[in-house]
Motif scaffolding. Structure first.
Motif, PDB file in Angstrom:
ATOM      1  N   ASN A   6       0.051 -40.045  18.739  1.00  0.00           N
ATOM      2  CA  ASN A   6      -0.906 -39.214  17.999  1.00  0.00           C
ATOM      3  C   ASN A   6      -0.485 -38.895  16.573  1.00  0.00           C
ATOM      4  O   ASN A   6      -1.325 -38.717  15.701  1.00  0.00           O
ATOM      5  CB  ASN A   6      -1.170 -37.907  18.777  1.00  0.00           C
ATOM      6  N   GLY A   7       0.815 -38.797  16.284  1.00  0.00           N
ATOM      7  CA  GLY A   7       1.269 -38.476  14.933  1.00  0.00           C
ATOM      8  C   GLY A   7       1.095 -37.008  14.561  1.00  0.00           C
ATOM      9  O   GLY A   7       0.598 -36.195  15.349  1.00  0.00           O
ATOM     10  N   TYR A   8       1.534 -36.691  13.358  1.00  0.00           N
ATOM     11  CA  TYR A   8       1.475 -35.304  12.851  1.00  0.00           C
ATOM     12  C   TYR A   8       0.091 -35.013  12.258  1.00  0.00           C
ATOM     13  O   TYR A   8      -0.541 -35.894  11.671  1.00  0.00           O
ATOM     14  CB  TYR A   8       2.522 -35.103  11.753  1.00  0.00           C
ATOM     15  N   ASP A   9      -0.315 -33.739  12.377  1.00  0.00           N
ATOM     16  CA  ASP A   9      -1.572 -33.287  11.762  1.00  0.00           C
ATOM     17  C   ASP A   9      -1.282 -32.647  10.412  1.00  0.00           C
ATOM     18  O   ASP A   9      -0.683 -31.573  10.351  1.00  0.00           O
ATOM     19  CB  ASP A   9      -2.247 -32.230  12.652  1.00  0.00           C
ATOM     20  N   LEU A  10      -1.731 -33.257   9.342  1.00  0.00           N
ATOM     21  CA  LEU A  10      -1.468 -32.714   8.008  1.00  0.00           C
ATOM     22  C   LEU A  10      -2.210 -31.405   7.719  1.00  0.00           C
ATOM     23  O   LEU A  10      -1.651 -30.527   7.059  1.00  0.00           O
ATOM     24  CB  LEU A  10      -1.819 -33.750   6.924  1.00  0.00           C
ATOM     25  N   PRO A  11      -3.451 -31.229   8.192  1.00  0.00           N
ATOM     26  CA  PRO A  11      -4.214 -30.028   7.817  1.00  0.00           C
ATOM     27  C   PRO A  11      -3.570 -28.720   8.259  1.00  0.00           C
ATOM     28  O   PRO A  11      -3.943 -27.657   7.788  1.00  0.00           O
ATOM     29  CB  PRO A  11      -5.562 -30.225   8.524  1.00  0.00           C
ATOM     30  N   LEU A  12      -2.592 -28.777   9.166  1.00  0.00           N
ATOM     31  CA  LEU A  12      -1.975 -27.544   9.658  1.00  0.00           C
ATOM     32  C   LEU A  12      -0.885 -27.027   8.731  1.00  0.00           C
ATOM     33  O   LEU A  12      -0.341 -25.944   8.938  1.00  0.00           O
ATOM     34  CB  LEU A  12      -1.363 -27.812  11.044  1.00  0.00           C
ATOM     35  N   SER A  13      -0.549 -27.782   7.678  1.00  0.00           N
ATOM     36  CA  SER A  13       0.719 -27.557   6.965  1.00  0.00           C
ATOM     37  C   SER A  13       0.791 -26.270   6.159  1.00  0.00           C
ATOM     38  O   SER A  13       1.867 -25.749   5.926  1.00  0.00           O
ATOM     39  CB  SER A  13       0.979 -28.732   6.024  1.00  0.00           C
ATOM     40  N   GLY A  14      -0.338 -25.734   5.669  1.00  0.00           N
ATOM     41  CA  GLY A  14      -0.253 -24.652   4.686  1.00  0.00           C
ATOM     42  C   GLY A  14       0.310 -25.208   3.382  1.00  0.00           C
ATOM     43  O   GLY A  14       0.471 -26.428   3.224  1.00  0.00           O
ATOM     44  N   ASN A  15       0.622 -24.297   2.462  1.00  0.00           N
ATOM     45  CA  ASN A  15       1.030 -24.772   1.133  1.00  0.00           C
ATOM     46  C   ASN A  15       2.493 -25.155   1.025  1.00  0.00           C
ATOM     47  O   ASN A  15       2.880 -25.882   0.126  1.00  0.00           O
ATOM     48  CB  ASN A  15       0.719 -23.689   0.082  1.00  0.00           C
ATOM     49  N   HIS A  16       3.292 -24.632   1.940  1.00  0.00           N
ATOM     50  CA  HIS A  16       4.739 -24.887   1.802  1.00  0.00           C
ATOM     51  C   HIS A  16       5.364 -25.228   3.146  1.00  0.00           C
ATOM     52  O   HIS A  16       6.078 -24.438   3.763  1.00  0.00           O
ATOM     53  CB  HIS A  16       5.412 -23.652   1.185  1.00  0.00           C
ATOM     54  N   PRO A  17       5.074 -26.451   3.636  1.00  0.00           N
ATOM     55  CA  PRO A  17       5.620 -26.852   4.932  1.00  0.00           C
ATOM     56  C   PRO A  17       7.118 -27.167   4.866  1.00  0.00           C
ATOM     57  O   PRO A  17       7.609 -27.640   3.843  1.00  0.00           O
ATOM     58  CB  PRO A  17       4.827 -28.111   5.277  1.00  0.00           C
ATOM     59  N   LEU A  18       7.784 -26.891   5.985  1.00  0.00           N
ATOM     60  CA  LEU A  18       9.195 -27.232   6.126  1.00  0.00           C
ATOM     61  C   LEU A  18       9.310 -28.426   7.088  1.00  0.00           C
ATOM     62  O   LEU A  18       8.753 -28.395   8.188  1.00  0.00           O
ATOM     63  CB  LEU A  18       9.968 -26.036   6.691  1.00  0.00           C
ATOM     64  N   LEU A  19      10.016 -29.450   6.644  1.00  0.00           N
ATOM     65  CA  LEU A  19      10.240 -30.635   7.479  1.00  0.00           C
ATOM     66  C   LEU A  19      11.706 -30.637   7.886  1.00  0.00           C
ATOM     67  O   LEU A  19      12.589 -30.505   7.023  1.00  0.00           O
ATOM     68  CB  LEU A  19       9.913 -31.918   6.696  1.00  0.00           C
ATOM     69  N   VAL A  20      11.978 -30.792   9.190  1.00  0.00           N
ATOM     70  CA  VAL A  20      13.348 -30.725   9.684  1.00  0.00           C
ATOM     71  C   VAL A  20      13.626 -31.979  10.513  1.00  0.00           C
ATOM     72  O   VAL A  20      12.958 -32.224  11.522  1.00  0.00           O
ATOM     73  CB  VAL A  20      13.575 -29.467  10.550  1.00  0.00           C
ATOM     74  N   GLY A  21      14.604 -32.771  10.077  1.00  0.00           N
ATOM     75  CA  GLY A  21      14.897 -34.006  10.783  1.00  0.00           C
ATOM     76  C   GLY A  21      16.386 -34.204  10.986  1.00  0.00           C
ATOM     77  O   GLY A  21      17.198 -33.764  10.175  1.00  0.00           O
ATOM     78  N   GLY A  22      16.729 -34.867  12.094  1.00  0.00           N
ATOM     79  CA  GLY A  22      18.126 -35.176  12.360  1.00  0.00           C
ATOM     80  C   GLY A  22      18.311 -36.652  12.626  1.00  0.00           C
ATOM     81  O   GLY A  22      17.579 -37.234  13.423  1.00  0.00           O
ATOM     82  N   GLY A  23      19.291 -37.277  11.971  1.00  0.00           N
ATOM     83  CA  GLY A  23      19.644 -38.676  12.214  1.00  0.00           C
ATOM     84  C   GLY A  23      18.456 -39.610  12.049  1.00  0.00           C
ATOM     85  O   GLY A  23      17.711 -39.514  11.070  1.00  0.00           O
ATOM     86  N   VAL A  24      18.244 -40.511  13.027  1.00  0.00           N
ATOM     87  CA  VAL A  24      17.116 -41.433  12.909  1.00  0.00           C
ATOM     88  C   VAL A  24      15.787 -40.758  13.258  1.00  0.00           C
ATOM     89  O   VAL A  24      14.756 -41.413  13.339  1.00  0.00           O
ATOM     90  CB  VAL A  24      17.297 -42.732  13.734  1.00  0.00           C
ATOM     91  N   GLY A  25      15.812 -39.423  13.420  1.00  0.00           N
ATOM     92  CA  GLY A  25      14.563 -38.661  13.492  1.00  0.00           C
ATOM     93  C   GLY A  25      14.016 -38.352  12.109  1.00  0.00           C
ATOM     94  O   GLY A  25      12.873 -37.889  11.986  1.00  0.00           O
ATOM     95  N   VAL A  26      14.800 -38.631  11.077  1.00  0.00           N
ATOM     96  CA  VAL A  26      14.358 -38.329   9.712  1.00  0.00           C
ATOM     97  C   VAL A  26      13.248 -39.274   9.218  1.00  0.00           C
ATOM     98  O   VAL A  26      12.303 -38.820   8.565  1.00  0.00           O
ATOM     99  CB  VAL A  26      15.570 -38.332   8.746  1.00  0.00           C
ATOM    100  N   PRO A  27      13.318 -40.588   9.502  1.00  0.00           N
ATOM    101  CA  PRO A  27      12.355 -41.512   8.873  1.00  0.00           C
ATOM    102  C   PRO A  27      10.873 -41.160   9.006  1.00  0.00           C
ATOM    103  O   PRO A  27      10.163 -41.212   8.001  1.00  0.00           O
ATOM    104  CB  PRO A  27      12.694 -42.857   9.524  1.00  0.00           C
ATOM    105  N   PRO A  28      10.360 -40.780  10.192  1.00  0.00           N
ATOM    106  CA  PRO A  28       8.912 -40.485  10.231  1.00  0.00           C
ATOM    107  C   PRO A  28       8.517 -39.317   9.332  1.00  0.00           C
ATOM    108  O   PRO A  28       7.365 -39.222   8.907  1.00  0.00           O
ATOM    109  CB  PRO A  28       8.642 -40.166  11.702  1.00  0.00           C
ATOM    110  N   LEU A  29       9.490 -38.429   9.039  1.00  0.00           N
ATOM    111  CA  LEU A  29       9.185 -37.288   8.175  1.00  0.00           C
ATOM    112  C   LEU A  29       9.009 -37.730   6.724  1.00  0.00           C
ATOM    113  O   LEU A  29       8.388 -37.026   5.925  1.00  0.00           O
ATOM    114  CB  LEU A  29      10.299 -36.232   8.271  1.00  0.00           C
TER     115      LEU A  29
END
Lengths: 305, 244
Positions: free
Chosen positions: B91-114
């Motif tokens: 399904n992927g991430y929903d962009l409309p939920l982000s608000g104006n200042h979203p925080l993206l948190v990734g670890g290791g090979v979890g970083v690329p999709p972010l």
């Protein structure tokens, strides 16, 4: 023109190809990719009385010849299947469907079969007495001729629709179990279910599957399926659905020569979602190559004398 | 979902055991960051599910770590090789939920999709902060690429060799206020991020898969709203539905 149609327990199929239970869900995922009405029929996800989550994950592992699964009969339960899945399925599939049923007691098998058999869409009941991934059910009933016969009699008592008993390759004498089902009134036999196996995680030094063991499927078990269909064909006179590692149209012919009237396709659907479409499209050319005009002519054709 | 043949344009190491593969072909089924592709490899029965890092019309990139014989075989593939691929899965991430200042948190090979997510959020004018965590300075992925997009980057390493010493949660403590959280990484990290998260959010999960498109039920998890297949109903789940 070749003729690919077969008759399975009194119902005609356009071709002998039947996606196997547990590898085709309720069909929708595949209906996104192709018109699943080209199938002979398909056997939907194994259904029990209550909803089941199944076993803990991980419940999928790989081996050189296919995969192991320990899903453990995840399904929404018979009520949800009748109220939600079958109406949705009816919008994408217009042929009689095979209802796959599992249980943890003889009474549960009978109850779930009775309810599903009452649905107009259901053409056949495939009774799974061979799931290797649940305790106190499934394969416990298929291990011995007498318990297999008990389930068969209980299901036959509640429906006039054809009852096909699905057998395990782990039974000590699969031909004896098949004969016992036939004597108890079964209209057909399907085999083989998956074969219990195990993989070990090198890092954790523990079984890879949370359940420990899982059922092996895929082309690595195909020769076992051929051998067992061949043996059961000699033991019974009711039709057989042969399955186990089928990937190609040639495999279909091989299992039919061993004695199958129709052929299940399982693991291949998971890695090649168009597998059944490809097999069905290739059937006529492969039949012509081997000089086959009517596919029914070759059923059991490898048995001589 | 679409089944298509993609041609390898590039397949090069980014750091120890981690490779970036660029594939050309029909990417039309990829519609959201956080979706994945499922690659057929010669000699292996099951496909390999890998999340999409970024895509445009005609190309997509994936970043993967060599963890076994399958991914090792992927690392040996050369440009020009053609891969039978199921694309646009999950399904992927929903962009409309982000608000104006979203925080993206990734670890290791979890970083690329972010990365693909950050690119699209920034294109919409959002102010993106990315907290990305790794074991060691040698394992860092995409930090400069996030900066080049215009994201604020907070880097953490477990051994303190670069950035904040510790885990992504230590980085989150430095991130200030945010309107929404998107995350991807190993499950223990997701759990810690969940506990530290002060807003709603979306969490991307991983599980061993049979098919990758919802047929086998191999990767199912429990949620507050019933059983969900990580491959089809996920891999992205809402924070509010997660059951640990």
């Amino acid at each position: 023109m070749v003729n690919t149609s077969v008759t399975l327990c009194g119902i005609e199929l356009d071709n002998p190809i039947i996606p196997a239970s547990g590898t085709f869900g309720y069909g929708y995922e595949f209906a996104e990719l192709y018109d699943i009405n080209i199938l002979g029929t398909f056997s939907f996800k194994g259904t029990t009385r209550e909803a089941r989550f199944g076993n803990p994950t991980p419940r999928i592992a790989e081996y050189a010849g296919g995969l192991l699964n320990s899903v453990g009969l995840q399904n929404p339960g018979v009520d949800a299947v009748i109220d939600e899945e079958l109406p949705k399925l009816g919008r994408v599939f217009h042929k009689p469907i095979m209802a796959n049923v599992s249980g943890f007691s003889v009474a549960e098998y009978a109850e779930v079969c009775e309810r599903l058999a009452a649905q107009e869409q259901v053409g056949w009941l495939e009774v799974n007495i061979s799931c290797p991934n649940v305790h106190g059910g499934g394969a416990a009933f298929g291990a011995e001729p007498e318990s297999a016969a008990q389930v068969t009699r209980a299901v036959k008592a509640v429906t006039k629709k054809p009852v096909i008993m699905k057998l395990s390759p782990a039974a000590a004498d699969i031909a004896a179990v098949a004969r016992s089902c036939e004597d108890a009134g079964a209209d057909g036999i399907s085999l083989i279910n998956t074969l219990p196996g195990m993989r070990i995680d090198l890092k954790r030094r523990a079984p890879l599957l949370a359940n420990g063991t899982g059922g092996m499927s895929g082309p690595g078990i195909f020769p076992l399926a051929v051998r067992m269909v061949y043996q059961v064909y000699e033991a019974v006179s009711i039709p057989i659905i042969g399955m186990g590692g089928v990937c190609y149209a040639e495999d279909v012919l091989e299992l039919m020569l061993a004695g199958a009237t129709a052929v299940g396709v399982g693991a291949a659907n998971l890695t090649e979602p168009m597998a059944c479409k490809h097999i069905i499209e290739n059937m006529p050319a492969v039949m012509e190559r081997y000089g086959i005009k009517n596919i029914t002519d070759i059923i059991g054709g490898a048995h001589h004398g | 979902m679409k089944q298509t043949e993609l041609t390898i344009i590039e397949n090069l190491p980014l750091c120890t055991d981690v490779y970036r593969m660029v594939l050309a072909g029909d990417t039309s089924a990829v519609t959201a960051p956080g979706q994945f592709v499922n690659l057929k490899l010669d000699g292996f029965f099951l496909r390999r599910p890998i999340s999409v890092c970024d895509w445009d019309t005609g190309q997509l990139s994936i970043i993967y770590k060599v963890v076994g014989r399958g991914t090792a075989a992927m690392a040996r593939l050369r440009p020009g090789a053609v891969l039978d691929t199921l694309t646009g899965l999950g399904n992927g991430y929903d962009l409309p939920l982000s608000g104006n200042h979203p925080l993206l948190v990734g670890g290791g090979v979890g970083v690329p999709p972010l990365y693909g997510l950050a690119k699209r959020l920034i294109a919409q004018g959002k102010r993106v902060t990315a907290v990305i965590g790794f074991e060691h300075a040698d394992n860092i992925l995409l930090a400069d690429d996030f900066r080049a997009l215009g994201a604020s980057v907070i880097l953490t390493t477990a051994d303190g060799s670069v950035g904040i010493r510790g885990f992504v949660t230590n980085g989150m403590a430095e991130a200030g206020e945010y309107t929404y959280l998107y995350t991807c990484g190993p499950e223990p990290m997701l759990r810690a991020v969940y506990d530290a998260c002060r807003t709603s959010g979306q969490f991307s999960f991983e599980e061993r898969m049979g098919c990758g498109f919802g047929a086998c039920m191999g990767c199912t998890c429990r949620t507050k709203y019933g059983n969900k297949r990580i491959c089809k109903d996920g891999p992205v789940l809402q924070k509010e539905e997660i059951v640990w």
